[in-house]
Design a protein around this motif. Structure first.
Motif, PDB file in Angstrom:
ATOM      1  N   MET A 140      10.498 -15.292  -4.040  1.00  0.00           N
ATOM      2  CA  MET A 140       9.773 -15.779  -5.212  1.00  0.00           C
ATOM      3  C   MET A 140       8.939 -14.660  -5.826  1.00  0.00           C
ATOM      4  SD  MET A 140       6.836 -18.722  -5.432  1.00  0.00           S
ATOM      5  CE  MET A 140       7.768 -19.805  -4.350  1.00  0.00           C
ATOM      6  N   LEU A 141       8.988 -14.538  -7.139  1.00  0.00           N
ATOM      7  CA  LEU A 141       8.146 -13.560  -7.828  1.00  0.00           C
ATOM      8  C   LEU A 141       6.722 -14.082  -7.860  1.00  0.00           C
ATOM      9  CD1 LEU A 141       7.712 -10.978  -9.320  1.00  0.00           C
ATOM     10  CD2 LEU A 141       8.488 -12.071 -11.423  1.00  0.00           C
ATOM     11  N   ASN A 142       5.990 -13.693  -6.848  1.00  0.00           N
ATOM     12  CA  ASN A 142       4.612 -14.095  -6.644  1.00  0.00           C
ATOM     13  C   ASN A 142       3.934 -12.954  -5.897  1.00  0.00           C
ATOM     14  OD1 ASN A 142       3.286 -16.388  -7.624  1.00  0.00           O
ATOM     15  ND2 ASN A 142       3.075 -17.284  -5.599  1.00  0.00           N
ATOM     16  N   PRO A 143       2.632 -12.879  -5.809  1.00  0.00           N
ATOM     17  CA  PRO A 143       2.013 -11.739  -5.123  1.00  0.00           C
ATOM     18  C   PRO A 143       2.349 -11.629  -3.635  1.00  0.00           C
ATOM     19  CG  PRO A 143       0.419 -12.845  -6.531  1.00  0.00           C
ATOM     20  CD  PRO A 143       1.640 -13.716  -6.510  1.00  0.00           C
ATOM     21  N   GLU A 144       2.661 -12.741  -2.967  1.00  0.00           N
ATOM     22  CA  GLU A 144       2.757 -12.733  -1.509  1.00  0.00           C
ATOM     23  C   GLU A 144       3.737 -11.717  -0.922  1.00  0.00           C
ATOM     24  OE1 GLU A 144       2.670 -15.464  -3.340  1.00  0.00           O
ATOM     25  OE2 GLU A 144       0.890 -16.562  -2.664  1.00  0.00           O
ATOM     26  N   PRO A 145       4.994 -11.634  -1.394  1.00  0.00           N
ATOM     27  CA  PRO A 145       5.913 -10.664  -0.771  1.00  0.00           C
ATOM     28  C   PRO A 145       5.424  -9.221  -0.868  1.00  0.00           C
ATOM     29  CG  PRO A 145       7.120 -12.213  -2.148  1.00  0.00           C
ATOM     30  CD  PRO A 145       5.673 -12.407  -2.453  1.00  0.00           C
ATOM     31  N   PHE A 146       4.754  -8.875  -1.945  1.00  0.00           N
ATOM     32  CA  PHE A 146       4.271  -7.518  -2.135  1.00  0.00           C
ATOM     33  C   PHE A 146       3.036  -7.252  -1.275  1.00  0.00           C
ATOM     34  CE2 PHE A 146       6.226  -9.231  -5.966  1.00  0.00           C
ATOM     35  CZ  PHE A 146       7.229  -8.311  -6.192  1.00  0.00           C
ATOM     36  N   VAL A 147       2.118  -8.219  -1.254  1.00  0.00           N
ATOM     37  CA  VAL A 147       0.904  -8.073  -0.458  1.00  0.00           C
ATOM     38  C   VAL A 147       1.238  -7.961   1.028  1.00  0.00           C
ATOM     39  CG1 VAL A 147      -1.190  -9.266   0.285  1.00  0.00           C
ATOM     40  CG2 VAL A 147      -0.590  -9.218  -2.123  1.00  0.00           C
ATOM     41  N   LEU A 148       2.174  -8.773   1.497  1.00  0.00           N
ATOM     42  CA  LEU A 148       2.548  -8.745   2.909  1.00  0.00           C
ATOM     43  C   LEU A 148       3.032  -7.367   3.314  1.00  0.00           C
ATOM     44  CD1 LEU A 148       2.951 -10.230   5.577  1.00  0.00           C
ATOM     45  CD2 LEU A 148       5.209 -10.940   4.757  1.00  0.00           C
ATOM     46  N   PHE A 149       3.848  -6.751   2.480  1.00  0.00           N
ATOM     47  CA  PHE A 149       4.356  -5.413   2.804  1.00  0.00           C
ATOM     48  C   PHE A 149       3.213  -4.420   2.964  1.00  0.00           C
ATOM     49  CE2 PHE A 149       5.353  -1.216   1.031  1.00  0.00           C
ATOM     50  CZ  PHE A 149       6.226  -0.759   2.015  1.00  0.00           C
ATOM     51  N   PHE A 150       2.257  -4.427   2.036  1.00  0.00           N
ATOM     52  CA  PHE A 150       1.167  -3.457   2.097  1.00  0.00           C
ATOM     53  C   PHE A 150       0.213  -3.737   3.245  1.00  0.00           C
ATOM     54  CE2 PHE A 150       2.594  -2.712  -2.282  1.00  0.00           C
ATOM     55  CZ  PHE A 150       2.656  -1.322  -2.269  1.00  0.00           C
ATOM     56  N   LEU A 155      -1.602  -1.907   8.582  1.00  0.00           N
ATOM     57  CA  LEU A 155      -1.815  -2.096  10.021  1.00  0.00           C
ATOM     58  C   LEU A 155      -1.038  -1.071  10.833  1.00  0.00           C
ATOM     59  CD1 LEU A 155      -1.638  -6.005  10.228  1.00  0.00           C
ATOM     60  CD2 LEU A 155      -3.686  -4.560  10.337  1.00  0.00           C
ATOM     61  N   LEU A 156       0.193  -0.799  10.423  1.00  0.00           N
ATOM     62  CA  LEU A 156       0.994   0.202  11.131  1.00  0.00           C
ATOM     63  C   LEU A 156       0.348   1.579  11.031  1.00  0.00           C
ATOM     64  CD1 LEU A 156       3.549   0.998  12.680  1.00  0.00           C
ATOM     65  CD2 LEU A 156       4.717   1.231  10.474  1.00  0.00           C
ATOM     66  N   ALA A 157      -0.138   1.940   9.855  1.00  0.00           N
ATOM     67  CA  ALA A 157      -0.811   3.232   9.685  1.00  0.00           C
ATOM     68  C   ALA A 157      -2.065   3.316  10.553  1.00  0.00           C
ATOM     69  CB  ALA A 157      -1.156   3.454   8.218  1.00  0.00           C
ATOM     70  N   LEU A 170      -4.776   8.563   7.946  1.00  0.00           N
ATOM     71  CA  LEU A 170      -5.920   8.103   7.164  1.00  0.00           C
ATOM     72  C   LEU A 170      -5.611   8.161   5.671  1.00  0.00           C
ATOM     73  CD1 LEU A 170      -9.051   9.632   8.951  1.00  0.00           C
ATOM     74  CD2 LEU A 170      -8.359   7.232   8.852  1.00  0.00           C
ATOM     75  N   VAL A 171      -4.928   9.231   5.256  1.00  0.00           N
ATOM     76  CA  VAL A 171      -4.520   9.339   3.854  1.00  0.00           C
ATOM     77  C   VAL A 171      -3.581   8.188   3.500  1.00  0.00           C
ATOM     78  CG1 VAL A 171      -3.263  10.738   2.175  1.00  0.00           C
ATOM     79  CG2 VAL A 171      -4.830  11.834   3.794  1.00  0.00           C
ATOM     80  N   ALA A 172      -2.636   7.904   4.406  1.00  0.00           N
ATOM     81  CA  ALA A 172      -1.716   6.787   4.178  1.00  0.00           C
ATOM     82  C   ALA A 172      -2.471   5.475   4.069  1.00  0.00           C
ATOM     83  CB  ALA A 172      -0.687   6.715   5.306  1.00  0.00           C
ATOM     84  N   MET A 173      -3.494   5.283   4.899  1.00  0.00           N
ATOM     85  CA  MET A 173      -4.298   4.065   4.830  1.00  0.00           C
ATOM     86  C   MET A 173      -5.017   3.958   3.492  1.00  0.00           C
ATOM     87  SD  MET A 173      -5.914   3.745   8.675  1.00  0.00           S
ATOM     88  CE  MET A 173      -6.886   2.320   8.166  1.00  0.00           C
ATOM     89  N   CYS A 174      -5.525   5.077   2.987  1.00  0.00           N
ATOM     90  CA  CYS A 174      -6.198   5.055   1.686  1.00  0.00           C
ATOM     91  C   CYS A 174      -5.226   4.669   0.579  1.00  0.00           C
ATOM     92  CB  CYS A 174      -6.804   6.429   1.393  1.00  0.00           C
ATOM     93  SG  CYS A 174      -8.197   6.881   2.452  1.00  0.00           S
ATOM     94  N   VAL A 175      -4.039   5.264   0.599  1.00  0.00           N
ATOM     95  CA  VAL A 175      -3.045   4.961  -0.428  1.00  0.00           C
ATOM     96  C   VAL A 175      -2.624   3.494  -0.350  1.00  0.00           C
ATOM     97  CG1 VAL A 175      -0.706   5.466  -1.224  1.00  0.00           C
ATOM     98  CG2 VAL A 175      -2.217   7.335  -0.551  1.00  0.00           C
ATOM     99  N   LEU A 176      -2.368   3.012   0.859  1.00  0.00           N
ATOM    100  CA  LEU A 176      -1.937   1.622   1.036  1.00  0.00           C
ATOM    101  C   LEU A 176      -3.043   0.638   0.659  1.00  0.00           C
ATOM    102  CD1 LEU A 176      -0.038   2.102   4.408  1.00  0.00           C
ATOM    103  CD2 LEU A 176       0.996   1.492   2.205  1.00  0.00           C
TER     104      LEU A 176
END
Length: 202
Positions: A140-150, A155-157, A170-176
């Protein structure tokens, strides 16, 4: 992992080109109109706003209403899909599906990194792709699929930084954190708790 990605993609792409119909697809249509407005008028002209309303979602022109309840950048990938492939039902569902599949990959990596137990990684990922809401909202085109990825990527970073203590994470965390915050509010809440965890661990 490849088998799970293929299986999950088969769930998400089932009748991918079917008409947008029903309450949930009304939202996809509304955000699709907003993405179309970005494509036609450009995000700069619209001040990166979401120009659409549910009541006017069927009108293929810029609307006068500015929707401000959510950050707006989750429509950007769909605007890009429209630019590349044209406007249609499967193009509207394409970007949420891609981000849902990427979320599965990141989820696999996160569980594998945290628990270091192969069977648990596989079992968790199987449950992940079988949850009905993941299939329902994942296309569904809604914020959820995009937010979940980030959120999962953040968390992985954080886990990788805790293990390796390298500044690039840390840089990756800032970007994400920045990109996730442009998608929707839950990413900001997740970022606050994640950064607090990292601060306590350093």
């Amino acid at each position: 992992l490849l088998c799970l990605v293929v299986l999950y993609s088969s769930f998400l792409t089932y009748k991918m080109d079917s008409p947008l119909f029903g309450t949930s697809d009304t939202l996809s249509g509304a955000w699709g109109i907003a993405a179309w407005n970005w494509l036609i008028h450009g995000p700069l002209e619209l001040k990166f706003g979401v120009m659409t309303t549910i009541s006017n979602a069927w009108q293929p022109e810029i609307t006068k209403g500015l929707f401000v309840e959510h950050p707006s950048f989750f429509i950007a990938p769909t605007a890009l899909a429209y630019w590349l492939f044209g406007v249609g039902e499967w193009q509207t569902r394409l970007s949420p599906i891609i981000f849902s599949l990427l979320s599965l990959v990141v989820f696999w990596m996160l569980v594998k990194r945290v628990f270091k137990t192969p069977w648990l990684t596989v079992l968790s990922s199987v449950f992940y792709i079988l949850f009905p809401m993941g299939i329902f909202y994942g296309r569904m085109l809604n914020p959820e699929p995009f937010v979940l990825f980030f959120i999962l990527s953040l968390l992985l970073a954080a886990v990788l930084f805790e293990e390796r203590r390298q500044d690039r994470y840390l840089v990756a965390m800032c970007v994400l954190t920045f990109l996730g915050g442009l998608m929707d509010w839950p990413a900001i809440l997740a970022a606050a708790s994640t950064w607090w965890y990292v601060a306590l661990k350093t």
